[in-house]
Design a protein around this motif. Structure first.
Motif, mmCIF file in Angstrom:
data_model
loop_
_atom_site.group_PDB
_atom_site.id
_atom_site.type_symbol
_atom_site.label_atom_id
_atom_site.label_comp_id
_atom_site.label_asym_id
_atom_site.label_seq_id
_atom_site.Cartn_x
_atom_site.Cartn_y
_atom_site.Cartn_z
ATOM 1 N N ALA A 154 80.166 48.276 40.139
ATOM 2 C CA ALA A 154 78.893 47.474 40.740
ATOM 3 C C ALA A 154 77.917 47.906 39.413
ATOM 4 O O ALA A 154 78.112 48.960 38.757
ATOM 5 N N ASP A 155 76.891 47.075 39.235
ATOM 6 C CA ASP A 155 75.675 47.444 38.268
ATOM 7 C C ASP A 155 74.981 48.549 38.659
ATOM 8 O O ASP A 155 74.420 49.008 37.638
ATOM 9 N N PHE A 156 75.037 49.101 39.997
ATOM 10 C CA PHE A 156 74.226 50.332 40.352
ATOM 11 C C PHE A 156 74.749 51.205 39.487
ATOM 12 O O PHE A 156 74.157 52.330 39.321
ATOM 13 N N PHE A 157 76.006 51.401 38.879
ATOM 14 C CA PHE A 157 76.576 52.686 38.385
ATOM 15 C C PHE A 157 76.082 52.792 36.934
ATOM 16 O O PHE A 157 76.353 53.720 36.201
ATOM 17 N N HIS A 158 75.454 51.643 36.370
ATOM 18 C CA HIS A 158 75.220 51.534 35.230
ATOM 19 C C HIS A 158 74.201 52.711 34.622
ATOM 20 O O HIS A 158 73.116 52.905 35.236
ATOM 21 N N GLY A 159 74.519 53.477 33.608
ATOM 22 C CA GLY A 159 73.572 54.658 33.377
ATOM 23 C C GLY A 159 73.990 55.886 33.987
ATOM 24 O O GLY A 159 73.231 57.069 33.692
ATOM 25 N N ARG A 160 74.615 55.919 34.858
ATOM 26 C CA ARG A 160 75.071 57.204 35.815
ATOM 27 C C ARG A 160 75.981 57.974 34.931
ATOM 28 O O ARG A 160 76.649 57.457 34.217
ATOM 29 N N THR A 161 75.967 58.989 35.224
ATOM 30 C CA THR A 161 77.124 60.249 34.570
ATOM 31 C C THR A 161 78.507 59.846 35.114
ATOM 32 O O THR A 161 78.819 59.940 36.270
ATOM 33 N N THR A 162 79.576 59.920 34.156
ATOM 34 C CA THR A 162 80.746 59.660 34.576
ATOM 35 C C THR A 162 81.485 61.075 34.787
ATOM 36 O O THR A 162 80.920 62.128 34.339
ATOM 37 N N ALA A 163 82.697 61.111 35.207
ATOM 38 C CA ALA A 163 83.358 62.503 35.279
ATOM 39 C C ALA A 163 83.508 63.096 33.974
ATOM 40 O O ALA A 163 83.836 64.467 33.889
ATOM 41 N N SER A 164 83.680 62.412 32.949
ATOM 42 C CA SER A 164 83.715 62.797 31.279
ATOM 43 C C SER A 164 82.499 63.542 31.000
ATOM 44 O O SER A 164 82.590 64.134 29.925
ATOM 45 N N GLY A 165 81.261 63.213 31.659
ATOM 46 C CA GLY A 165 80.181 63.757 31.354
ATOM 47 C C GLY A 165 79.279 62.783 30.420
ATOM 48 O O GLY A 165 78.016 62.880 30.377
ATOM 49 N N GLU A 166 79.782 61.818 30.122
ATOM 50 C CA GLU A 166 79.037 60.558 29.552
ATOM 51 C C GLU A 166 78.641 59.710 30.523
ATOM 52 O O GLU A 166 78.865 59.528 31.441
ATOM 53 N N ARG A 167 77.544 58.807 29.880
ATOM 54 C CA ARG A 167 76.543 58.084 30.808
ATOM 55 C C ARG A 167 77.693 56.699 30.850
ATOM 56 O O ARG A 167 78.203 56.221 29.710
ATOM 57 N N PHE A 168 77.746 56.140 31.877
ATOM 58 C CA PHE A 168 78.721 54.783 32.023
ATOM 59 C C PHE A 168 77.948 53.723 31.830
ATOM 60 O O PHE A 168 76.448 53.589 31.928
ATOM 61 N N SER A 169 78.432 52.955 30.738
ATOM 62 C CA SER A 169 77.754 51.471 30.331
ATOM 63 C C SER A 169 78.520 50.395 30.660
ATOM 64 O O SER A 169 79.801 50.308 30.595
ATOM 65 N N GLN A 170 78.329 49.463 31.293
ATOM 66 C CA GLN A 170 78.750 48.116 31.567
ATOM 67 C C GLN A 170 79.277 47.442 30.481
ATOM 68 O O GLN A 170 80.010 46.519 30.360
ATOM 69 N N ASN A 171 78.755 47.647 29.360
ATOM 70 C CA ASN A 171 78.940 47.092 28.047
ATOM 71 C C ASN A 171 80.000 47.666 26.922
ATOM 72 O O ASN A 171 80.243 47.354 25.925
ATOM 73 N N ARG A 172 80.688 48.801 27.581
ATOM 74 C CA ARG A 172 81.828 49.496 26.747
ATOM 75 C C ARG A 172 83.085 49.005 27.582
ATOM 76 O O ARG A 172 83.037 48.665 28.552
ATOM 77 N N LEU A 173 84.042 49.426 26.784
ATOM 78 C CA LEU A 173 85.469 49.189 27.523
ATOM 79 C C LEU A 173 85.662 50.336 27.886
ATOM 80 O O LEU A 173 86.823 51.282 27.157
ATOM 81 N N THR A 174 85.518 50.744 29.115
ATOM 82 C CA THR A 174 85.846 52.165 29.744
ATOM 83 C C THR A 174 86.629 51.651 31.106
ATOM 84 O O THR A 174 86.270 50.565 31.722
ATOM 85 N N ALA A 175 87.056 52.799 31.707
ATOM 86 C CA ALA A 175 87.563 52.661 32.956
ATOM 87 C C ALA A 175 87.603 53.735 33.934
ATOM 88 O O ALA A 175 87.668 55.040 33.320
#
Length: 167
Positions: free
Chosen positions: A32-53
């Motif tokens: 959900a867009d709510f997670f954009h910018g939050r910290t992921t388990a890897s420590g990086e910021r989540f971006s809806q614009n990158r190819l991640t999962a």
């Protein structure tokens, strides 16, 4: 008059060992867009614009190919978070990855997730993925058995195995 042609006899080509592959079939959803910018388990910021999962079991940093079973479209993503935590779902994708798979309208689709050690960005991740496959299938013989398909075997309990820890 036709000429006889001599053919050299050759032995069968040498086939390299089958590479261990982790394959998981199930449902994929996207963040959900709510997670954009939050910290992921890897420590990086989540971006809806990158190819991640997000994956519950693949090592953080792993590169995997996700294929939409309904339309055949595929995308390569990097695992940078943990989840999904909804029963039956095997991967959560960024909006960009979901868009490349053509699943934005549907929201949840059937997918095939494939991870190959040789596709990993560094030796540490390759070894961790190989160990993961070996732990899941200890009696598997690399040279003779077909590629591993998790969907065909019971899901083992991997509690206590930290697959995402940095080495």
């Amino acid at each position: 008059m036709p000429q006889d042609i001599a053919f050299e006899e050759t032995s069968a080509p040498v086939v390299p060992d089958i590479e261990p592959v982790y394959v998981h079939k199930g449902k994929a959803s996207y963040y959900a867009d709510f997670f954009h910018g939050r910290t992921t388990a890897s420590g990086e910021r989540f971006s809806q614009n990158r190819l991640t999962a997000a994956s519950r079991r693949l090592p953080l940093g792993s590169r995997v190919t996700v294929t939409n079973a309904d339309n055949g479209r595929s995308v390569e993503v990097v695992i940078n978070d943990r989840g999904p935590y909804v029963k039956g779902r095997v991967i959560d994708l960024s909006r960009k990855a979901a868009s490349e798979l053509g699943m934005i309208e549907d929201g949840v689709v059937n997918v095939r997730v494939e991870a190959r050690p040789s596709d990993q960005p560094n030796r540490s991740l390759r070894h961790r993925l190989e160990r993961m496959v070996a732990a899941l299938y200890p009696d598997r013989k690399r040279e003779t058995e077909p590629l591993v398909t998790v969907a065909e075997r019971p899901e083992p309990d991997v509690n206590g195995t930290d697959l995402g820890a940095a080495e």
